[in-house]
Design an enzyme around this catalytic site. Sequence first.
Site, short mmCIF file in Angstrom:
data_model
loop_
_atom_site.label_atom_id
_atom_site.label_comp_id
_atom_site.label_asym_id
_atom_site.label_seq_id
_atom_site.Cartn_x
_atom_site.Cartn_y
_atom_site.Cartn_z
N ASP A 33 84.16 30.92 45.21
CA ASP A 33 85.39 30.38 45.81
C ASP A 33 84.95 29.28 46.77
O ASP A 33 84.30 29.55 47.79
CB ASP A 33 86.12 31.50 46.54
N TYR A 118 100.32 17.31 46.56
CA TYR A 118 99.13 17.31 45.71
C TYR A 118 98.39 15.98 45.83
O TYR A 118 97.17 15.93 46.05
CB TYR A 118 99.52 17.56 44.25
N LYS A 122 94.74 15.16 47.34
CA LYS A 122 93.65 14.64 46.50
C LYS A 122 93.09 13.34 47.09
O LYS A 122 91.87 13.11 47.05
CB LYS A 122 94.13 14.41 45.06
#
Length: 309
Positions: A33, A118, A122
């Site tokens: 993770d 999103y 990014k």
Amino acid sequence: MRALITGAAGQLGTDLVALLGDQAHAYSHSELDISSDSAVARAFAETEPEVVINCAAFHNLDVCEREPANAFAINVEAVRRLAGQGVPLVHVSTNYVFDGRRPEPYGEDDLPAPRSIYAVSKLAGEYAALAYGRNALVVRTAGLYGLSGNASKGGNFVQRVLARVRAGSELSVVDDQRLQPTYTADLASAILEAIEAKAQGIIHLTAGGACSWWEFTRAIMSHAGLEVEVVRAKTVNAPGGVDRPLNGVLARPRADSLGLSPLRSWDEALADYIDTAGLARAPASQGPQPTDQAADPASRPRQLTDSTQ
Ligand SMILES: NC(=O)c1ccc[n+]([C@@H]2O[C@H](COP(=O)([O-])OP(=O)(O)OC[C@H]3O[C@@H](n4cnc5c(N)ncnc54)[C@H](OP(=O)(O)O)[C@@H]3O)[C@@H](O)[C@H]2O)c1
């Protein structure tokens, strides 16, 4: 090249691992993770990589809008964590960093203008890679589909539209969003070529040509040997919802100037993918089931598009 691959069970990760063979140190989400300091430190200590390729992301667009903290934890903070290990980082980003308001394709040096959580996360992840990484490479791409499918979405876009048709549903797909759907097998090769060429900074790697989601869907049906009517729809951006760029087409002047090979056309790659995946022959019962349209606003019949980017 001893490479540590994060998100290795995803679409792109699977193809990178296949190409790298025993040079790949592959970590799926359950094995690593990237939001955990200790897990990341352990993976780097175990593998002593020469390069890390980050294929992990939190990229369901609608979930990112609802869970910005998770989007920033995976798409930004975890990228800084990976970049800070002192090993060259290759980080994968998206055409969604541009707003898609202009008609021309976007080159690597054009000014980003992200329009969703999103996309904002990014873009921040790109900066984290470049600011904290040693010789980092950011690869922007678009519309990915690959042999491993997209587990969290019940398959990738190609699999999902085929499954809907085989379930007898009408197909209505947006014709006003343009992109370069990109086969992850091709992207994986192009990324490895860029690493070999010691590329740094931002480059755009997508399939050649461009199409709308409607044109892409028509080509999917054609290559799968299906005669199906595909209704043209228009994008509807609901207030407070995800704003998807209408023009998601990327140009690649910088990648070209570095001498990197262009990827083949989206249509040629799609035909290869459908053949390799056996999708033209698969009976309806073997395909992934259609996603729950009511629970997935991005896939409402009037606005079918992809919801992971
Ligand atoms: N898909 C597209 O259309 C598209 C377009 C442009 C750019 N991109 C970018 O391309 C990259 C690869 O996309 P893809 O299509 O290959 O995605 P994918 O198939 O969904 O693979 C991403 C992988 O990351 C894993 N992951 C999620 N959270 C993680 C965490 N905290 N730690 C470690 N692994 C984690 C996921 O595991 P789980 O499934 O278990 O969560 C999944 O296996 C991403 O950076 C994405 O933003 C994708």
